[in-house]
Write a protein that holds these residues in place. Structure first.
Motif, PDB file in Angstrom:
ATOM      1  N   ALA A 129      44.831 -24.657  44.424  1.00  0.00           N
ATOM      2  CA  ALA A 129      44.390 -24.283  45.683  1.00  0.00           C
ATOM      3  C   ALA A 129      45.368 -24.682  46.662  1.00  0.00           C
ATOM      4  CB  ALA A 129      42.944 -25.204  46.079  1.00  0.00           C
ATOM      5  N   LEU A 130      45.609 -23.681  47.816  1.00  0.00           N
ATOM      6  CA  LEU A 130      46.426 -23.959  48.890  1.00  0.00           C
ATOM      7  C   LEU A 130      45.917 -23.992  50.189  1.00  0.00           C
ATOM      8  CD1 LEU A 130      49.446 -24.072  49.977  1.00  0.00           C
ATOM      9  CD2 LEU A 130      49.515 -21.700  49.872  1.00  0.00           C
ATOM     10  N   ILE A 131      46.105 -25.088  50.870  1.00  0.00           N
ATOM     11  CA  ILE A 131      45.524 -25.270  52.283  1.00  0.00           C
ATOM     12  C   ILE A 131      46.737 -25.101  53.159  1.00  0.00           C
ATOM     13  CG2 ILE A 131      44.334 -26.438  53.916  1.00  0.00           C
ATOM     14  CD1 ILE A 131      43.251 -27.306  50.520  1.00  0.00           C
ATOM     15  N   SER A 251      50.029 -27.474  52.558  1.00  0.00           N
ATOM     16  CA  SER A 251      51.466 -26.982  53.260  1.00  0.00           C
ATOM     17  C   SER A 251      51.358 -27.419  54.581  1.00  0.00           C
ATOM     18  CB  SER A 251      51.656 -25.598  52.937  1.00  0.00           C
ATOM     19  OG  SER A 251      52.764 -25.180  53.671  1.00  0.00           O
ATOM     20  N   VAL A 252      52.369 -27.823  55.154  1.00  0.00           N
ATOM     21  CA  VAL A 252      52.517 -28.248  56.692  1.00  0.00           C
ATOM     22  C   VAL A 252      53.798 -27.810  57.212  1.00  0.00           C
ATOM     23  CG1 VAL A 252      53.052 -30.367  56.389  1.00  0.00           C
ATOM     24  CG2 VAL A 252      52.105 -29.972  58.635  1.00  0.00           C
ATOM     25  N   HIS A 253      53.810 -26.927  58.149  1.00  0.00           N
ATOM     26  CA  HIS A 253      55.086 -26.548  58.982  1.00  0.00           C
ATOM     27  C   HIS A 253      55.385 -27.385  60.144  1.00  0.00           C
ATOM     28  CE1 HIS A 253      58.436 -23.821  59.297  1.00  0.00           C
ATOM     29  NE2 HIS A 253      58.020 -23.555  60.652  1.00  0.00           N
ATOM     30  N   SER A 254      56.615 -28.046  60.195  1.00  0.00           N
ATOM     31  CA  SER A 254      56.633 -28.829  61.520  1.00  0.00           C
ATOM     32  C   SER A 254      58.061 -28.983  61.959  1.00  0.00           C
ATOM     33  CB  SER A 254      56.173 -30.239  61.456  1.00  0.00           C
ATOM     34  OG  SER A 254      56.310 -30.943  62.128  1.00  0.00           O
ATOM     35  N   HIS A 255      58.396 -28.424  63.029  1.00  0.00           N
ATOM     36  CA  HIS A 255      59.769 -28.708  63.577  1.00  0.00           C
ATOM     37  C   HIS A 255      59.966 -30.100  64.291  1.00  0.00           C
ATOM     38  CE1 HIS A 255      61.728 -24.723  62.747  1.00  0.00           C
ATOM     39  NE2 HIS A 255      60.488 -24.300  62.658  1.00  0.00           N
ATOM     40  N   GLU A 256      58.999 -30.701  64.463  1.00  0.00           N
ATOM     41  CA  GLU A 256      58.938 -31.799  65.253  1.00  0.00           C
ATOM     42  C   GLU A 256      59.519 -33.104  64.442  1.00  0.00           C
ATOM     43  OE1 GLU A 256      55.861 -29.034  66.784  1.00  0.00           O
ATOM     44  OE2 GLU A 256      56.195 -29.953  64.558  1.00  0.00           O
ATOM     45  N   SER A 257      60.429 -33.699  65.017  1.00  0.00           N
ATOM     46  CA  SER A 257      61.151 -34.903  64.453  1.00  0.00           C
ATOM     47  C   SER A 257      60.750 -36.441  65.006  1.00  0.00           C
ATOM     48  CB  SER A 257      62.655 -34.867  64.410  1.00  0.00           C
ATOM     49  OG  SER A 257      62.934 -34.830  65.781  1.00  0.00           O
TER      50      SER A 257
END
Length: 442
Positions: A129-131, A251-257
């Motif tokens: 499963a993908l969330i 899966s999580v997309h994040s440009h924040e550092s």
């Protein structure tokens, strides 16, 4: 399960006929499941471009999705800051194109529940499963729930967060004085009267000022925290997937550092831990277009960023007028002219940094279910170093291949250093094309 970072293909044939590129194809196609973050709207330019104040529109023809499938990728996230580059019409067209090819997609949908829900892939040996969600997105790009009278809004599954800038008491007093003496406070009088409260009052904590939130502290600093409502909405589906599949991938997309571009923001680390504790077997991060470290939490891996797996941004064939207006020119620009002007002929930006053109593909092996709970458990991670042609001409770089031994050792050494701060120790082993990293989980 093979895991990849950002897939930004705009032309096709992303896996060349070289032995090392074909070795990568074999790696991806031989896994039971293969994942990538699809960060391009590949729907034949359906929709209308949405203004991006910093980047550029990333859209292309639907045929590049055939390469995605042919490379063995069968699960994709479409939760990222480029998912709405062609508006909601483009997003919905992209979802149709993916599903018509039998690709499982998560993280975006016609309304919030659809964007939150898992995508499932079933194999003879088990299911996954993908969330998917994204912390980086523009205003109004987050999917909205269906109401009583109006439908929901198409968009991405959001992972909002709050960022508070900590300043000294003296610094905060200066900001409040600027707010009063420049007339900003007076301009808000009508708003305060309408809403019946004053978020900018002397007691406001944190204090909102020019789009930022400020709080008094002993020393200056930056704190981030995850939005509790979004966290609860995502973890609901992690727990659901835990009961309905053998493996659960978040899966999580994040440009924040964090304090440096090499570190994730504090809210992202808290989210990843919460996802594992709710039942995820692995958390896969991407967004900053470079590798970040690996953490093991409760015996399960967190990849804070897998960088780029395919990067053909500069081969984008169609751009809106607003993008062209971002670079100075006395004449009409072509797509090459735009990217060449923006990078000052490859002397700044992505073209100058080797870190943007190399990555790893982790392959996570899960052991057979334990008799006690019937749950598969990740037992080992193999890390296969990959290069994307740093230094090659624009039309040739961005296509991945298994790294040559010398490059592979360097990439793995750098990843080991990035991971050491989490207490993660990588072993060096020998793979079919050169050195690979190895991370035992049990």
């Amino acid at each position: 399960m093979a895991l990849g970072g950002d897939w930004m293909a705009t032309r096709g044939s992303v896996l060349a006929d070289s032995p090392r590129a074909q070795a990568l194809r074999t790696l991806l196609t031989s896994a039971d499941f293969s994942f990538a973050n699809l960060e391009v709207v590949a729907a034949d330019w359906q929709g209308h471009p949405v203004r991006d104040p910093l980047g550029s529109t990333l859209a292309t023809g639907a045929r590049v999705l055939d390469d995605l499938r042919d490379a063995g990728i069968d699960m994709v996230s479409f939760a990222n800051n480029h998912a709405l580059d062609m508006g909601t019409e483009g997003l919905l067209a992209q979802l149709r194109e993916l599903r018509s090819r039998g690709l499982a997609v998560a993280g975006a949908g016609p309304e919030l529940t659809s964007a939150r829900m898992p995508a499932y892939v079933d194999r003879p040996g088990g299911s996954a499963a993908l969330i998917a969600c994204t912390a980086s997105f523009g205003p109004g790009q987050e999917a909205a729930a269906t109401g009583l009278q109006l439908p929901g809004r198409p968009g991405v599954s959001p992972l909002r967060h709050q960022q508070v800038l900590e300043v000294t008491e003296e610094q905060l007093a200066v900001l409040r004085r600027i707010d009063r003496e420049t007339g900003l406070a007076a301009q808000r009088a009508g708003i305060v009267a309408m809403i019946g409260s004053d978020p900018w009052s002397a007691e406001a904590d944190p204090f909102p000022f020019l789009g930022g939130l400020f709080r008094a502290a002993a020393a200056p600093g930056l704190r981030t925290s995850v939005d509790e409502q979004d966290l609860a909405g995502i973890l609901l589906w992690v727990r659901e997937a835990r009961q309905r599949s053998d493996l659960v991938v978040v899966s999580v997309h994040s440009h924040e550092s964090g304090p440096s571009p090499l570190e994730p923001a504090a809210f992202l680390r808290a989210f990843a831990h919460a996802a594992i504790e709710a039942g995820a077997d692995m958390v896969v991060g991407h967004g900053p277009h470079r590798l970040r470290g690996i953490e093991v939490h409760r015996g399960r891996p967190i990849f804070y960023s897998l960088g780029n797996l395919v990067s053909q941004i500069e081969l984008t064939q169609r751009l809106p007028a607003e993008d062209y207006a971002k670079v100075p020119s006395g004449r009409p620009l072509s797509p090459f002219g735009f990217f060449n002007a923006r990078s000052l002929a490859d002397t700044r930006g992505f073209a100058t940094g080797r870190e943007y053109w190399e990555t790893v593909v982790p392959v996570v092996t899960a052991a057979a279910p334990a008799a006690a709970d019937g749950r598969y458990r990740p037992s080992v991670v193999e890390l296969h170093p990959v290069t994307l042609g740093f230094g090659l001409p624009t039309h040739r770089r961005g296509r991945p291949a298994c790294a040559a031994p010398e490059d592979g050792r360097r990439i793995l050494a750098e990843l080991a250093e990035l991971s050491a701060g989490y207490g993660t120790v990588l072993e060096l082993a020998e793979g079919p094309t050169g050195p690979i990293g190895r991370l035992p989980l049990s």
